[in-house]
Structure formats: C-alpha cells, structure tokens
Write a protein that holds these residues in place. Structure first.
Motif, PDB file in Angstrom:
ATOM      1  N   VAL A 297       0.833  -1.198   0.000  1.00  0.00           N
ATOM      2  CA  VAL A 297       0.000   0.000   0.000  1.00  0.00           C
ATOM      3  C   VAL A 297       0.869   1.250   0.000  1.00  0.00           C
ATOM      4  N   ALA A 298       1.870   1.274   0.867  1.00  0.00           N
ATOM      5  CA  ALA A 298       2.732   2.455   0.959  1.00  0.00           C
ATOM      6  C   ALA A 298       3.468   2.709  -0.357  1.00  0.00           C
ATOM      7  N   ARG A 299       3.991   1.654  -0.976  1.00  0.00           N
ATOM      8  CA  ARG A 299       4.686   1.835  -2.255  1.00  0.00           C
ATOM      9  C   ARG A 299       3.725   2.336  -3.333  1.00  0.00           C
ATOM     10  N   GLY A 300       2.496   1.804  -3.335  1.00  0.00           N
ATOM     11  CA  GLY A 300       1.519   2.243  -4.319  1.00  0.00           C
ATOM     12  C   GLY A 300       1.118   3.692  -4.126  1.00  0.00           C
ATOM     13  N   ALA A 304       1.743   6.774  -6.753  1.00  0.00           N
ATOM     14  CA  ALA A 304       0.668   7.657  -7.203  1.00  0.00           C
ATOM     15  C   ALA A 304       1.040   9.117  -6.975  1.00  0.00           C
ATOM     16  N   LEU A 305       1.633   9.406  -5.828  1.00  0.00           N
ATOM     17  CA  LEU A 305       2.065  10.773  -5.536  1.00  0.00           C
ATOM     18  C   LEU A 305       3.132  11.225  -6.527  1.00  0.00           C
ATOM     19  N   ALA A 306       4.056  10.330  -6.853  1.00  0.00           N
ATOM     20  CA  ALA A 306       5.120  10.675  -7.793  1.00  0.00           C
ATOM     21  C   ALA A 306       4.564  10.902  -9.201  1.00  0.00           C
ATOM     22  N   ASP A 307       3.578  10.104  -9.579  1.00  0.00           N
ATOM     23  CA  ASP A 307       3.034  10.198 -10.934  1.00  0.00           C
ATOM     24  C   ASP A 307       2.086  11.380 -11.112  1.00  0.00           C
ATOM     25  N   GLY A 308       1.258  11.639 -10.102  1.00  0.00           N
ATOM     26  CA  GLY A 308       0.210  12.639 -10.307  1.00  0.00           C
ATOM     27  C   GLY A 308       0.054  13.653  -9.199  1.00  0.00           C
ATOM     28  N   GLY A 309       0.903  13.596  -8.173  1.00  0.00           N
ATOM     29  CA  GLY A 309       0.768  14.520  -7.069  1.00  0.00           C
ATOM     30  C   GLY A 309      -0.300  14.085  -6.086  1.00  0.00           C
ATOM     31  N   PRO A 310      -0.491  14.858  -5.012  1.00  0.00           N
ATOM     32  CA  PRO A 310      -1.446  14.454  -3.956  1.00  0.00           C
ATOM     33  C   PRO A 310      -2.859  14.203  -4.460  1.00  0.00           C
ATOM     34  N   ARG A 605      -4.810   7.766  -9.375  1.00  0.00           N
ATOM     35  CA  ARG A 605      -3.872   6.652  -9.438  1.00  0.00           C
ATOM     36  C   ARG A 605      -3.981   5.696  -8.253  1.00  0.00           C
ATOM     37  N   ALA A 606      -4.662   6.131  -7.196  1.00  0.00           N
ATOM     38  CA  ALA A 606      -4.813   5.268  -6.014  1.00  0.00           C
ATOM     39  C   ALA A 606      -6.119   5.608  -5.313  1.00  0.00           C
ATOM     40  N   LEU A 607      -6.886   4.579  -4.949  1.00  0.00           N
ATOM     41  CA  LEU A 607      -8.170   4.761  -4.284  1.00  0.00           C
ATOM     42  C   LEU A 607      -8.279   3.783  -3.126  1.00  0.00           C
ATOM     43  N   TRP A 608      -8.579   4.318  -1.953  1.00  0.00           N
ATOM     44  CA  TRP A 608      -8.771   3.503  -0.752  1.00  0.00           C
ATOM     45  C   TRP A 608     -10.261   3.527  -0.415  1.00  0.00           C
ATOM     46  N   VAL A 609     -10.907   2.367  -0.476  1.00  0.00           N
ATOM     47  CA  VAL A 609     -12.339   2.244  -0.196  1.00  0.00           C
ATOM     48  C   VAL A 609     -12.501   1.543   1.144  1.00  0.00           C
ATOM     49  N   ILE A 610     -13.126   2.217   2.093  1.00  0.00           N
ATOM     50  CA  ILE A 610     -13.228   1.708   3.464  1.00  0.00           C
ATOM     51  C   ILE A 610     -14.682   1.368   3.773  1.00  0.00           C
ATOM     52  N   GLY A 611     -14.955   0.079   3.975  1.00  0.00           N
ATOM     53  CA  GLY A 611     -16.264  -0.355   4.458  1.00  0.00           C
ATOM     54  C   GLY A 611     -17.420  -0.029   3.544  1.00  0.00           C
ATOM     55  N   GLU A 612     -17.200  -0.007   2.255  1.00  0.00           N
ATOM     56  CA  GLU A 612     -18.272   0.340   1.330  1.00  0.00           C
ATOM     57  C   GLU A 612     -18.151  -0.541   0.095  1.00  0.00           C
ATOM     58  N   ASP A 613     -19.216  -1.242  -0.242  1.00  0.00           N
ATOM     59  CA  ASP A 613     -19.198  -2.081  -1.439  1.00  0.00           C
ATOM     60  C   ASP A 613     -19.716  -1.247  -2.603  1.00  0.00           C
ATOM     61  N   VAL A 614     -18.853  -0.395  -3.145  1.00  0.00           N
ATOM     62  CA  VAL A 614     -19.286   0.574  -4.152  1.00  0.00           C
ATOM     63  C   VAL A 614     -19.782  -0.098  -5.421  1.00  0.00           C
ATOM     64  N   CYS A 615     -19.293  -1.310  -5.700  1.00  0.00           N
ATOM     65  CA  CYS A 615     -19.755  -2.015  -6.895  1.00  0.00           C
ATOM     66  C   CYS A 615     -21.193  -2.503  -6.761  1.00  0.00           C
ATOM     67  N   CYS A 631      -7.956   1.910 -12.176  1.00  0.00           N
ATOM     68  CA  CYS A 631      -7.106   2.565 -11.175  1.00  0.00           C
ATOM     69  C   CYS A 631      -5.905   1.668 -10.837  1.00  0.00           C
ATOM     70  N   PRO A 632      -4.671   2.181 -10.886  1.00  0.00           N
ATOM     71  CA  PRO A 632      -3.491   1.342 -10.639  1.00  0.00           C
ATOM     72  C   PRO A 632      -3.433   0.717  -9.250  1.00  0.00           C
ATOM     73  N   LEU A 633      -3.968   1.419  -8.239  1.00  0.00           N
ATOM     74  CA  LEU A 633      -3.965   0.860  -6.881  1.00  0.00           C
ATOM     75  C   LEU A 633      -5.339   1.058  -6.262  1.00  0.00           C
ATOM     76  N   VAL A 634      -5.985  -0.060  -5.939  1.00  0.00           N
ATOM     77  CA  VAL A 634      -7.250  -0.019  -5.201  1.00  0.00           C
ATOM     78  C   VAL A 634      -7.051  -0.811  -3.909  1.00  0.00           C
ATOM     79  N   VAL A 635      -7.259  -0.134  -2.795  1.00  0.00           N
ATOM     80  CA  VAL A 635      -7.167  -0.753  -1.467  1.00  0.00           C
ATOM     81  C   VAL A 635      -8.569  -0.811  -0.897  1.00  0.00           C
ATOM     82  N   CYS A 636      -8.939  -1.939  -0.336  1.00  0.00           N
ATOM     83  CA  CYS A 636     -10.295  -2.116   0.197  1.00  0.00           C
ATOM     84  C   CYS A 636     -10.204  -2.646   1.626  1.00  0.00           C
ATOM     85  N   SER A 637     -10.811  -1.944   2.561  1.00  0.00           N
ATOM     86  CA  SER A 637     -10.917  -2.411   3.950  1.00  0.00           C
ATOM     87  C   SER A 637     -12.318  -2.980   4.134  1.00  0.00           C
TER      88      SER A 637
END
Length: 893
Positions: A297-300, A304-310, A605-615, A631-637
């Motif tokens: 997650v941290a590397r991703g 994303a920050l390097a490629d597109g900024g915050p 470039r990176a999306l963190w989805v927490i507790g939501e089944d958006v699909c 999206c290159p990095l999708v993190v799901c809690s």
C-alpha cells in the motif's frame, strides 16, 4: 411533570403523576412479582401476583394509580400468602419444566423467592410448540396467557402480529394470521421474547432465557445498522456473542430493537469473514502478512504521488465506521497525502440534507431531538418508510399516531405509516419540489403562516410568494398526480396543528434536484414558524446508515473540515493547521462520482475504499467497476470479500461494529459510545488501527493514539464538539451536538435564539420545480424506485450471512396488478428488469403497494445487479445519485 408523594411500608417516595403503585413500590426498592406487567406496555392486572394494601384495601399494584398521600403496605403475612397463592394457581397448570433449575424465567424466579415449591407445577403439557421461526421459539405448554407479548407487539412494535387464541385454560399466544410463526406478520423485533415471563417465547440456541429482565453481565454499545442509534447490551460467552438485547434505558430505543440489531450478529463468525490481508498476485488475491500488505500500500501511494501529485490519491471513508476512524481517515488524507480527496457514503444518500439544511438554517443536522418530534400533534412524513428502514423510530411514530397525532404521509408507495395516515399523498417520483410548493401555496393562501416569525426571523418571503403563485393545487395535481383536494387537506392538517414536525428520508434527497427538495420542504416549517420555537419541531432527516451523520461531522468530506468548517475558508483551515501543525490543502477535493470519473480517465492513481461495497451500492455499477479496474492501486478495507474487494489490489480485514471502540452520531445528532464486545477474528484490525498502520508505513505519525484522544483532538478545533468526550459519554450515555462546553448540556433543539446562518435568519428558498433526469417512454415505460426492506441492510453483507436470509430470501420486484397483466408477469416468477444502463434479475411480487407505472426493489442482493440499472444522474448541488427515478422495462422469464 408533577410528582406524587406516597409512603410504601416505611419509605417515602415520589413518583410521576399518573404512575401506578407498582412504580412506587419499585421506587422504594421492593421487588414484587408482576407477571402480566412490563414498564414498556399498558398494565393488565390479570395475574394478581403484585397484590398490595393501599389505605387498607387489597389491590393489584400494577393497575392502581398512586394517589397523593396513599399508604402502601407490601410485606404483611396476609399479602405474602395472597401473592403466593396467585402464583400457585398459575403454576399448577404448567409442566414441571416451568420451574426447573435451568429455567431462568421471571416466573421461576418469582416462585423461588415466594416459596412456591417446584412440585407445584404438575400440568400434563402436550400443547406443542412452534419452531418455524429462526429467532423465536414458542413452547405453548409454558404460556400463561398474560398477554405481555401481545401488548408488546401492538403497543411498542405496532405490528399487531400476535393474539391470544383459544378459550379458558387452553388460551395461548398465537400469530394473528394463523399458521406457522415464520409465515406470520412478525418482523422479529424480539419484543415478545424479551417480555415473556415464563420461557414460553425464547430465542433459540445459547441465548435461550436471556431477556431484558434476566440478563448476565453485558457490554453496552450502540447498534451498527441504521441511523436510529439504539443502545444495546451484548452478552458474550467464551469470546462469542450469545445475545444482543435492547437496553431498557436506551435514550432512543427505550428497551426496543429491530431484527437487525437484536438478532443479526451471526455474520461475526461467518466462515466468509476476512481474517488475513489479501494481495493481488498474478491476477489472484492471496493471503499475506500485514507487513507485506502495508508495504505494498505504501509503495503504491508513493508511486501515485510521484506520478500525479497528492490529488492522484483519494479515499472513500465509511458511514459504518466510528467518528474517530472517520476523523483519522480525513486527517491522513489531508496531512500525510496532502489532498482533500476524501468523501463518504453520505454523498449517496443525505448530502442534499447537509446542503439544504445548512442553506436554510445554518447547520447540517436535523433541527430537533426525536423525543420532541414524537410529541408533535401532526407528523408530516415524507419520502421515508421508517417502519421498515428505521423500525424503532417507525414504531414510536406509529404509537404517537395511534395516540391521536395527525399524520400526513407523502410517498409514492402505500407502505408502513401510510396505512395509518389521515392523508396519503402519492406523488409521481421526481415531483417533490412541486408537491412542497403546492403545500406552501395553500399555507399562504389560507393564512396558515406565522407572520411574526416570518417578519422577525426569516428572509426570502417575497421571492417565494412570487414563485408560489405558479403552484396552485390544480397545477400541482397535474405535475404530481396528487389530487388537489388531498393537497389542500394535507396543508390544512399541517398548518392548523399546534406543534407540527417534519420527518423525511431518502425519497426527498436521492433525486436530480434533491437539495431543492430539502429546501422546499424546509420552507413549510419556516412558513409555519415551526422551527427554533415552541410552536413546532422543525425538519428532521432519518439517516440511513449508523454513522452517516458522524462521518460528515468528522470532516470526511472533500469541501468540509471537521465541524463543518469550509476548506475554502482561510480561518477554518487555520484552526485545523494550528492543531495538526501542517498546511491544509486549499482546494476542495473530489466527490465520490468524480473519483470514479478521474480513475477512468487515468487522473486518479490510487483509491482507498473503506467499508463500502461501491460495486453493489453505487449507481451505474458497471461504470464503477470500470473505474476500479482502471485505477493502478485499489485498497479495500472490508469484513467480507465483497464485489468491490474482488477488484482490489489489496484487501485489509477489519473489525465490525461489535468489535471496536469509539462513538457514533445518530440521526438526531446524539453522540453515543461504541464498545468492543468481542475481539475481531484472526488478524483483522479496527479501521482506526489500520489507518495508523498505513500512516506509519508512509513514515508519518498521526498522533491520536486512542479513539478517545482522536475525539478530543477534533473538539479542539471544531467548537460544536468541544464539550463531547468518551469520559462524558461513559457517564451520561448520550450527548447531542452542538455541545461547546464540557460543563454544559448539548443542544437538543436548535435555533432557539437565532439561526446559524450569516444573518441569523432562516432562509426561504424559491427554487422552481424542474423535472427528474429520466422519463418513461415507449421503450422504458416504468419508473423504478429503489430502497430498503425490513430484514436486510444495504448490500446485505451482514444480514445475508444470518437467518434473515430465511425471512427475506430473494430480491423482489414489486409491481401493480395492472402492470403485471400488461407485461404478462406472474407473481413469484423470475423477471428481467432493463434500463438504459443495464439489466437485473429479480422475482416478481404483485400487489397494490406500488402505483401503476411504478416498480420498487431493494439493493440488498448484489448478485441481482439492481444498481446496474440506476443512472449517473445526480443532484445538481451535491452529486447525490438519483436512485429514486430510473426508467425501466420488465421482461418475464
């Protein structure tokens, strides 16, 4: 309320006027058996086990009023003998197991304390039972026909599902519809089980015999399902939940619950629970350790920050998570990532409430506490079905109506409270603004407004008056389909009431012009002078998920900081920066729909989805899936491997509401404590700990090591929460915001002195009616409305993993008999539903709850694909999706 002073034995007590002698006896600390009595229901006086002497007369304490100066005796030998004989008569007809050592019932305890011998129970039994229901077991041999369950079902729940059947000694509780319990009208609130004094009605399994009167030590927490905020006591054995009971002193639920809060905890031990992090390798998700998952997650995120900024990173926080977790998520995004790209699912339900109520009154919460709303003499319930979606609130509102309050329901469907309405308005979906303008027109035309209030405390009347001239009842009838006479009758009922209240739900907000709907609805309360005064109880949204209010309160929004300071406001940013010690980004971030759009174009470039089944729960689900895939990095809690988690690159296992510490804010702005009853399974962690771990992997320290410290930090720069703390909630139970000082109470009723707008006035809105985003045509002739049903919750990730599935096993499509005939649809048969956006498979249910030309379904079964049907149209102010108006066609299978 005036107190009544009486004397019980040698103790003087004061009880409320109208209280019974039994209340006085309890206040004196004396326990009497009272097998037909429960504080939550009306007295019956049928069992005669609570006999006392009042001024020398022997009376049943439960049905005898406590008059001033009455002298009560409870402990004479004669009274004890009479009470014991009453118990013996009752017990004599019961089988021996009624008084067995393993029966912890109220009756058994009363017999033990009164000296009634176990062998007194010598009935033959043989009346059988009913084991058909997953959450209620009936043993007819133990029923004493006290009627407590029947009264609980009628008076507290309002379902009227039970009756006493038979004659004389054969009288026994039974479903009012006849047949098995599981096929009755029972909604499994558990009230009958909770009140039964004998064990005739029990919860099966290890919870048997655990009721509100007889409960072992428990963990007190707040329900994690809908936004009502019921206080629950969680009983555990061996590290597992064995029962969840409604707290008798719960400030909102008052000893009541619904099927979800009361029984639906089996998901905790589901074999499908996620217990280890998952990492995508070679196209497959594989279990890994936390260190490896966090490292990925941290590397991703760094990439994303390097490629597109915050602004190439975004997070969707969770209305199911605690306040403290939401606070930490938005702090992480703003201080570690450096972006305001954080949002939560209130975007998809009640963001128009926040925008509309803020514009009208100044703050984004409901204007009054629910206890006041319940005292209203006229309820206007709009776009809500609380009987199913918020059952405890629905039951309390129904009780108020049955006690004489007027009721106007505005909803396209004939469900729930609509069956009890004085006037039921059934507008075409998408015509709310015209409907509300029509009601306002009548209020003005018939002089039902508060002229002094409008002159002294409101603004915008001239513009609104000019607009309303175009909305006479006949024109509104043409737009909405509501007969002009019904519109006038509803306006008069609301306008002539002493203290009216408005309660509304997602049927107001989930529209192309949802914010206009909220503001036009608020106009009615302003015109009536029914907000911020003693002449009414304002405008109050019913929040959908347990912490929709709190997630937004904590600043998990792209344009607002904790406490609703605006990102664009330098003073608000300065307050946050003073606490956090780092700059806050000046530009508002992306909303949820904008996040998905940015992902599809490659900007996110990176999306963190927490507790939501958006699909499953977001509209136009195929487009959402495409966004995640791009999206290159999708993190799901998540708790389970949801449709969203299946598309993620990293899946982090997290704790449920029964496994975490913190607070929620309910629909009427009450902060309440959440406490862990059991540990999360395997390696799962709370979202609070996960956010800290991700920040640490990024080389950052968020501070706030505990949930209590996070809430305290929030209060340091959000004045409306400054007086709230975990310690205070542990002492007081619930505190509403605004609460600006630890030594002062929170404000249950808002705007007593002035409104929170810049000029201190309520703002009337003059927004014209505009049509919805979709219209039926020859290809798609029906209008689909989506919503909730009583047995399930949202995407069903928790409720479908319990016995609720046997109560409500499939996704049903409700349609009118006329439409069923027109499209050759048969009841109970599969159908395909198609829109301009996708298709879904459901099972037809034919009835007259829906109007001709309209169909209704829930979204509790993701496999059905309901949200593939819904469109990308969204509220023009807040981007809340238009779930309530989708043009569809039905195709029989």
């Amino acid at each position: 309320m005036t107190g009544v002073e009486i004397r019980v034995d040698d103790t003087g007590v004061t009880v409320p006027e109208g209280a019974s002698l039994l209340t006085a006896v309890k206040a004196a600390g004396i326990d009497l058996p009272s097998l037909c009595s429960d504080d939550r229901i009306s007295p019956a006086g049928s069992c005669r086990t609570c006999l006392v002497a009042a001024d020398g007369r022997t009376v049943a304490a439960c049905v005898t009023p406590a008059g001033p100066g009455v002298q009560v005796e409870t402990g004479t030998d004669e009274l004890r003998r009479l009470r014991r004989e009453a118990l013996e008569v009752i017990v004599s007809a019961l089988p021996p197991r009624a008084l067995s050592d393993d029966n912890p019932s109220e009756l058994a305890e009363a017999c033990r304390s009164s000296g009634v011998a176990p062998d007194t129970a010598r009935g033959a039994g043989g009346r059988g039972g009913d084991d058909s229901h997953p959450y209620v077991r009936l043993d007819r041999d133990l029923c004493i026909a006290c009627g407590r369950c029947v009264r609980m079902c009628a008076e507290v729940q309002g379902t009227f599902a039970l009756t006493l059947a038979g004659r004389g000694p054969d009288t026994v509780v039974a479903p009012g519809t006849g047949g098995p319990w599981a096929e009755s009208d029972c909604v499994a609130c558990g009230g009958c089980v909770d009140t039964c004094p004998t064990g005739a009605l029990t919860e099966p399994g290890p919870a048997r015999g655990t009721t509100s009167a007889h409960r072992p030590p428990a963990t007190r927490t707040t329900c994690g399902y809908c936004g009502v905020g019921c206080t629950l006591d969680v009983v555990t054995t061996g590290g597992e939940v064995t029962a969840v009971l409604p707290a008798r002193d719960g400030p909102v639920n008052q000893g009541h619950a619904c099927v979800k809060g009361r029984f639906t905890h089996g998901f905790l031990t589901s074999p499908e629970r996620l217990t280890r992090p998952l990492l995508r390798r070679g196209g497959r998700l594989e279990p890994v350790g936390w260190e490896e998952a966090l490292g990925h997650v941290a590397r991703g995120l760094r990439a994303a920050l390097a490629d597109g900024g915050p602004d190439a990173v975004a997070a969707i926080s969770s209305a199911r998570a605690t306040n403290e977790e939401n606070y930490l998520v938005q702090k992480f995004m703003r201080t570690v990532i450096g972006t305001n790209n954080v949002d939560n699912c209130s975007r998809l339900c009640h963001s128009p409430s926040a925008a509309g109520l803020t514009a009208s009154f100044g703050l984004s919460g409901g204007t009054d506490g629910f206890d006041d709303v319940e005292r209203s003499d006229c309820l206007l319930v709009v776009g809500a079905n609380p009987v199913e979606a918020h059952p405890v609130v629905g039951a309390r509102l129904l009780r108020s109506v049955l006690c004489g309050a007027g009721l106007v329901v505005a909803d396209p469907r004939a469900v729930g409270l609509a069956e009890h309405a004085d006037v039921h308005l059934r507008p075409r979906p998408g015509t709310n603004v015209a409907l509300f303008h029509g009601l306002a027109h009548v209020l003005l035309a018939e002089g039902l407004t508060d002229e002094e209030f409008l002159r002294e405390r409101a603004t915008g009347l001239d513009r609104l008056t000019e607009l309303l001239a175009d909305y006479p009842p006949d024109r509104v009838a043409d737009i909405t389909g509501v007969p002009a006479a019904d519109l006038v009758a509803a306006a008069r009922l609301y306008g002539e009431a002493e203290c009216p209240a408005i309660v509304y739900g997602l049927g107001v907000t989930e529209h192309l012009h949802g914010t206009d709907g909220v503001r036009s609805l608020a106009n009615l309360a302003i015109l009536r002078g029914a907000v911020g005064t003693g002449r009414g109880y304002g405008v109050n949204p019913l929040r959908g998920q347990n912490n929709v209010q709190g997630a937004s309160d904590m600043g998990a929004l792209p344009d607002l900081l904790p406490g609703y300071g605006r990102v664009l406001d330098p003073a608000a940013r300065a307050r946050a920066e003073a606490v956090w010690g780092v700059p806050v980004p000046e530009r508002p971030g992306l909303r949820i729909p904008e996040m998905f759009a940015a992902a599809r174009t490659g900007e996110l470039r990176a999306l963190w989805v927490i507790g939501e089944d958006v699909c499953a729960t977001d509209p136009d689900a195929d487009e959402v899936a495409a966004a995640l895939d791009a999206c290159p990095l999708v993190v799901c809690s998540e708790l389970f491997l949801s449709e969203t988690a299946r598309r993620a690159d990293v899946v982090l296992p997290v704790a449920s509401w029964l496994e975490k510490d913190g607070t929620f804010v309910n629909f009427d702005r009450r902060f309440q404590r959440v406490r862990p009853a059991v540990a999360p399974p395997g390696e799962a962690r709370s979202d609070f700990d996960v956010v800290h771990a991700v920040a640490s992997a990024m080389g950052a320290d968020l501070g706030c090591p505990t949930p209590a410290s996070a809430l305290a930090e929030c209060g340091r720069f959000a004045p409306v929460f400054a007086g709230v703390s975990h310690d205070r909630l542990d002492r007081e139970g619930a505190v509403p915001w605004p609460c600006r000082d630890p030594g002062r109470p929170g404000e249950t009723k808002l705007y007593r002195d002035r409104f929170a707008t810049a000029d201190g006035r309520a703002h009337l809105a003059a927004a014209p009616y505009l049509p919805p985003g979709e219209h039926p045509d020859d290809d798609y002739p029906l209008i689909l409305v989506t919503g909730r049903r009583w047995a399930h919750y949202n995407s069903g990730s928790m409720t479908r993993r319990d016995a609720n599935l046997s109560l409500d096993p499939v996704d049903l499509l409700d349609l009118h008999p006329d439409d069923a005939r027109r499209y050759a649809v048969r009841d109970g048969e599969p159908v395909t539903l198609e829109s301009r956006h996708g298709r879904a498979r459901l099972v037809a249910r034919i009835g007259e709850q829906t109007a001709p030309g309209q169909v209704f379904c829930s979204f509790h079964f993701p496999a059905s694909g309901v949200n593939r049907l819904t469109s990308g149209h969204a509220d023009t102010v807040t981007s809340c999706p238009e779930y309530k108006v989708t043009a569809v066609r039905v195709i029989p299978s």
